[in-house]
Design a protein around this motif. Structure first.
Motif, PDB file in Angstrom:
ATOM      1  N   LEU A 153       0.747  -1.120  -0.013  1.00 22.87           N
ATOM      2  CA  LEU A 153       0.009   0.097   0.141  1.00 22.87           C
ATOM      3  C   LEU A 153       0.916   1.355  -0.047  1.00 22.87           C
ATOM      4  O   LEU A 153       1.410   1.644   1.035  1.00 22.87           O
ATOM      5  CB  LEU A 153      -0.819  -0.069   1.279  1.00 22.87           C
TER       6      LEU A 153
ATOM      7  N   SER B 253      -4.629   0.342  -4.941  1.00 23.66           N
ATOM      8  CA  SER B 253      -4.332  -0.660  -4.014  1.00 23.66           C
ATOM      9  C   SER B 253      -5.026  -1.980  -4.509  1.00 23.66           C
ATOM     10  O   SER B 253      -6.108  -1.845  -5.341  1.00 23.66           O
ATOM     11  CB  SER B 253      -4.856  -0.252  -2.744  1.00 23.66           C
TER      12      SER B 253
ATOM     13  N   ASN C 265      -6.287  -4.162  -2.542  1.00 22.87           N
ATOM     14  CA  ASN C 265      -7.057  -4.685  -1.363  1.00 22.87           C
ATOM     15  C   ASN C 265      -8.438  -4.744  -1.613  1.00 22.87           C
ATOM     16  O   ASN C 265      -8.859  -3.976  -2.577  1.00 22.87           O
ATOM     17  CB  ASN C 265      -6.920  -3.819  -0.075  1.00 22.87           C
TER      18      ASN C 265
ATOM     19  N   TYR D 192     -12.459  -4.365   0.289  1.00 24.08           N
ATOM     20  CA  TYR D 192     -13.024  -4.010   1.625  1.00 24.08           C
ATOM     21  C   TYR D 192     -13.011  -4.833   2.606  1.00 24.08           C
ATOM     22  O   TYR D 192     -13.452  -6.090   2.400  1.00 24.08           O
ATOM     23  CB  TYR D 192     -14.777  -3.405   1.232  1.00 24.08           C
TER      24      TYR D 192
ATOM     25  N   ALA E 189      -0.710  -3.170   4.827  1.00 31.99           N
ATOM     26  CA  ALA E 189      -1.823  -3.011   4.466  1.00 31.99           C
ATOM     27  C   ALA E 189      -3.036  -3.552   5.171  1.00 31.99           C
ATOM     28  O   ALA E 189      -2.494  -4.068   6.399  1.00 31.99           O
ATOM     29  CB  ALA E 189      -2.064  -3.890   2.953  1.00 31.99           C
ATOM     30  N   THR E 190      -4.134  -3.573   5.159  1.00 27.51           N
ATOM     31  CA  THR E 190      -5.353  -3.849   5.831  1.00 27.51           C
ATOM     32  C   THR E 190      -5.283  -5.431   5.883  1.00 27.51           C
ATOM     33  O   THR E 190      -6.392  -5.848   6.524  1.00 27.51           O
ATOM     34  CB  THR E 190      -6.526  -3.241   5.829  1.00 27.51           C
TER      35      THR E 190
ATOM     36  N   THR F 296      -9.058   0.593   3.134  1.00 33.20           N
ATOM     37  CA  THR F 296      -7.744   0.207   2.703  1.00 33.20           C
ATOM     38  C   THR F 296      -6.522   0.835   2.959  1.00 33.20           C
ATOM     39  O   THR F 296      -5.414   0.563   2.359  1.00 33.20           O
ATOM     40  CB  THR F 296      -7.919  -0.138   0.906  1.00 33.20           C
TER      41      THR F 296
ATOM     42  N   LYS G 182     -13.311  -2.651  -4.085  1.00 36.24           N
ATOM     43  CA  LYS G 182     -12.318  -2.091  -3.343  1.00 36.24           C
ATOM     44  C   LYS G 182     -12.600  -1.398  -1.963  1.00 36.24           C
ATOM     45  O   LYS G 182     -11.965  -1.740  -0.920  1.00 36.24           O
ATOM     46  CB  LYS G 182     -11.494  -1.052  -3.923  1.00 36.24           C
ATOM     47  N   TYR G 183     -13.476  -0.555  -2.002  1.00 35.79           N
ATOM     48  CA  TYR G 183     -13.897   0.435  -0.946  1.00 35.79           C
ATOM     49  C   TYR G 183     -15.098   0.254  -0.097  1.00 35.79           C
ATOM     50  O   TYR G 183     -15.087   0.725   1.024  1.00 35.79           O
ATOM     51  CB  TYR G 183     -13.921   1.925  -1.413  1.00 35.79           C
TER      52      TYR G 183
END
Ligand SMILES: NC(=O)C1=CN([C@@H]2O[C@H](COP(=O)(O)OP(=O)(O)OC[C@H]3O[C@@H](n4cnc5c(N)ncnc54)[C@H](OP(=O)(O)O)[C@@H]3O)[C@@H](O)[C@H]2O)C=CC1
Ligand SMILES: CC(C)CCC[C@@H](C)[C@H]1CC=C2C3=C(CC[C@@]21C)[C@@]1(C)CC[C@H](O)C(C)(C)[C@@H]1CC3
Length: 619
Positions: free
Chosen positions: A125, A131, A133, A135, A166-167, A534, A598-599
């Motif tokens: 990230l 990203s 990633n 959610y 990153a998450t 993210t 993603k989000y």
């Protein structure tokens, strides 16, 4: 050799190591020697599973209604509390399948062993770029984009050590020994909180990956339809009466369109541009992080290539080389470029079969036809030569400007004019500005969907090398044989419209690029943002608070300004506006879909706050 049960690309349920839970996964490949399936979970996790740990979708019954989301990442919070399930906690041991034995007495032992099969790779990230990633259920909050708040965020995201934080983790088959302690400590830092409810499923029909562009039928139709559409447009444009009433135009014999000399000139053009691309001039920058955390390097010398090309074209004019040859053989050039793009697509598909799996495009599906269209390999390169990046900006885009200039010269010749018409000058200047802007801001291309999501296949090969230079120049081609007298007052209104579109387009793109490059940029401190799980934020004020795609709005306004100088006698010069509206509406939907993935909630919040997509109060 035992036969495999599941095909590549098939969506099935895969058991999560150390648990009895099954999640929806896609079969990526099968290794007949180890008899393991490599599967991909919805959050990008890739694991090797034994056949007994893979079940067809239809063998599950859904207990709960609602979402069918089954990403294991959503459960990591609970796993981190239930430490025996933490993938990072197992002791060292030999490499084995990620599957577990079903015998109860060895279950605990097996669980620990299978945990060893996964290597924890924190997803990258970085402050710039997209990203990978998804959610993960963390709450988002809205904040002012003030520097002090951002600096706090920086400690987590941007310090050199933590820039890879990153998450979520990407779990990959273990290739080397895992330093358990190291991973444990990282895990505590990184694993998001909040388990998602357990779900089991009942799916009656087998599911496939959602394909864009109408899937295989859509892709096939586009691949056949686009070249046909291109030639019909060009033939129609050459007619004295290009109105719909005289459609379809008479078709020439294919033999008439094929000329070896034209092919030679086209190849020469392509390779000269390739040579310019290879010149060691210009800054080298890094692209957005790939799934494995690597960042490819790109040399930014597009503008320089444009200057060199202009010098060559200027020299040709000086020596009296008849550039109108391109006009009189326009269809032949279009055919040469089409054939070249098909050959290139075949080459790209063939080489992608040897590409490592993690270098494939996230858009690819495993279906031959669809992948030929969308492209299998994400960043096909020959050494440092990036084929997609090169084709996106150079031969087609610079070629478009040269074609426009040819049309301007042809107009003077055909209409016996000493100077080009005002309409032709406007069309040429507007589109020149657009291309120069793209080359000047070349770095921004690295964050577009084409570079980070789509593979390099027929769609972009044909789009970049044929569609752009031969249909985007339609207004200029039209004006050669269909003059339109434009008054200065009307021209001023059109110029104002073009500038208005350009300002929206440029400011919106620059604002987002600056924000992605450096979220703490003091120049953006006044903007409001929504923080997402993210780690990246979304702008919710400024241009991106006006509509969700202000750059598309600006682009569409410019498109209209390119057509208006041709007058209202025919629909043909408006083809670009119509096509482009369809392209951007579809592109917006694709981007929306990806952003939602993603989000998650943060994106939904953004949509609530900024309800219109492209045109305020309309769409
Ligand atoms: N002339 C032509 O034929 C074409 C021109 N274009 C032009 O190319 C340009 C690039 O377009 P395209 O690649 O489609 O996508 P955009 O440049 O619009 O980028 C979309 C991405 O921006 C990020 N984003 C979205 N909303 C926000 C927000 N509120 N705050 C911060 N970031 C946000 C997201 O990525 P993330 O969050 O991951 O950074 C999203 O995926 C556009 O100007 C378009 O008009 C495009 C297609 C064809
Ligand atoms: C018609 C097909 C189904 C799809 C073909 C699409 C392509 C022609 C376009 C896809 C994205 C593009 C971009 C540009 C040109 C057209 C294609 C290739 C772009 C290079 C134009 C100049 C802009 O400033 C840009 C932002 C750099 C554009 C990037 C996307």
């Amino acid at each position: 050799m035992p036969s495999r049960k599941f095909a590549e690309g098939e969506v099935v349920r895969g058991r999560w190591p150390g648990s009895s839970l099954y999640y929806e996964v896609e079969v990526l490949s099968y290794d007949s020697r180890s008899q393991l399936y490599t599967v991909k979970y919805k959050d990008g996790t890739e694991l090797e599973l034994k056949e007994s740990d893979v079940k067809p979708l239809k063998s599950f019954k859904q207990r709960k209604g609602g979402s069918t989301s089954s990403s294991p990442s959503r459960r990591r919070g609970s796993r981190s509390r239930s430490r025996s399930r933490s993938p990072g906690r197992a002791p060292k041991g030999p490499r084995r399948s990620a599957s577990a034995s079903h015998q109860p007495d060895v279950k605990e032992k097996e669980t620990r062993r299978e945990i060893l099969q996964v290597k924890l790779t924190p997803l990258v990230l970085k402050p710039f770029g997209n990203s990978i990633n998804v959610y993960n259920g963390e709450p988002e909050h809205m904040e002012k984009n003030d520097v002090s708040r951002k600096n706090k965020q920086e400690r987590v995201i941007l310090s050199p050590e933590d820039s890879y934080i990153a998450t979520q983790y990407s779990l990959r088959p273990r290739r080397e020994e895992v330093k358990v302690k190291e991973i444990e400590s990282k895990e505590q830092k990184l694993v998001p909180k909040g388990p998602a409810p357990l779900e089991t499923f009942q799916v009656t029909t087998p599911q496939r990956k959602d394909l864009e562009f109408g899937g295989v039928p859509g892709a096939s139709l586009i691949m056949l339809g686009l070249p046909a559409c291109l030639f019909l447009l060009l033939l129609q444009c050459r007619q004295n009466d290009p109105s719909l009433l005289s459609f379809p135009p008479p078709l020439p014999a294919l033999g008439e369109l094929w000329e070896a000399r034209v092919c030679g000139i086209y190849l020469l053009w392509f390779f000269i541009q390739a040579l310019f691309y290879l010149l060691p001039i210009g800054k080298v920058v890094e692209g957005t992080p790939l799934v494995d955390g690597r960042r490819l390097k790109y040399r930014l010398n597009g503008f320089f290539a444009f200057v060199l090309t202009s010098a060559i074209v200027g020299t040709c004019l000086f020596w009296g080389i008849e550039l109108c040859y391109v006009y009189s053989h326009f269809l032949q050039f279009a055919l040469a470029a089409t054939v070249f793009s098909v050959v290139l697509s075949v080459y790209l598909y063939a080489r992608s079969l040897k590409a490592p799996r993690d270098e494939l495009s996230p858009a690819s599906s495993g279906n031959v036809v669809y992948d030929f269209f969308i492209g299998r390999e994400l960043n096909p390169r020959i050494g440092a030569f990036d084929l997609k990046y090169f084709c996106e900006l150079r031969p087609g885009l610079i070629g478009w400007v040269v074609v426009n200039l040819v049309m301007l010269l042809a107009e003077m010749k055909v209409q016996g004019r000493g100077t080009p018409s005002l309409a032709m000058v406007l069309v040429n200047s507007f589109q020149l500005l657009y291309v120069v802007d793209a080359l000047w801001n070349e770095e921004a291309l690295l964050t577009t969907m084409d570079i980070i999501h789509d593979g390099f296949g027929f769609m972009l090969a044909f789009g970049d090398l044929v569609w752009v230079p031969f249909t985007y120049s339609l207004q200029a081609f039209y004006l050669v044989s269909h003059p339109h007298d434009l008054s200065w007052p009307l021209a001023s209104v059109i110029i104002a419209l073009k500038l208005c579109g350009y300002v929206i387009f440029r400011c919106a793109n620059s604002q987002k690029n600056a924000f992605r490059k450096n979220p703490t940029d003091p120049k953006l401190a006044h903007l409001k943002t929504i923080h997402t799980s993210t780690g990246k934020s979304l702008l919710v004020s400024g241009w991106w608070g006006f509509v969700r795609h202000p750059n598309y709005l600006g682009d569409l306004i410019m498109a209209l300004a390119w057509s208006l100088p041709c007058g209202f006698n025919h629909l043909l010069p408006y083809f670009y506006v119509i096509y482009f509206t369809a392209l951007l509406v579809h592109r917006e939907a694709r981007d929306e879909h990806q952003c939602k993935r993603k989000y998650g909630l943060a994106w939904e919040k953004y949509c609530q706050r900024v309800p219109y997509r492209i045109l305020p109060y309309v769409y």
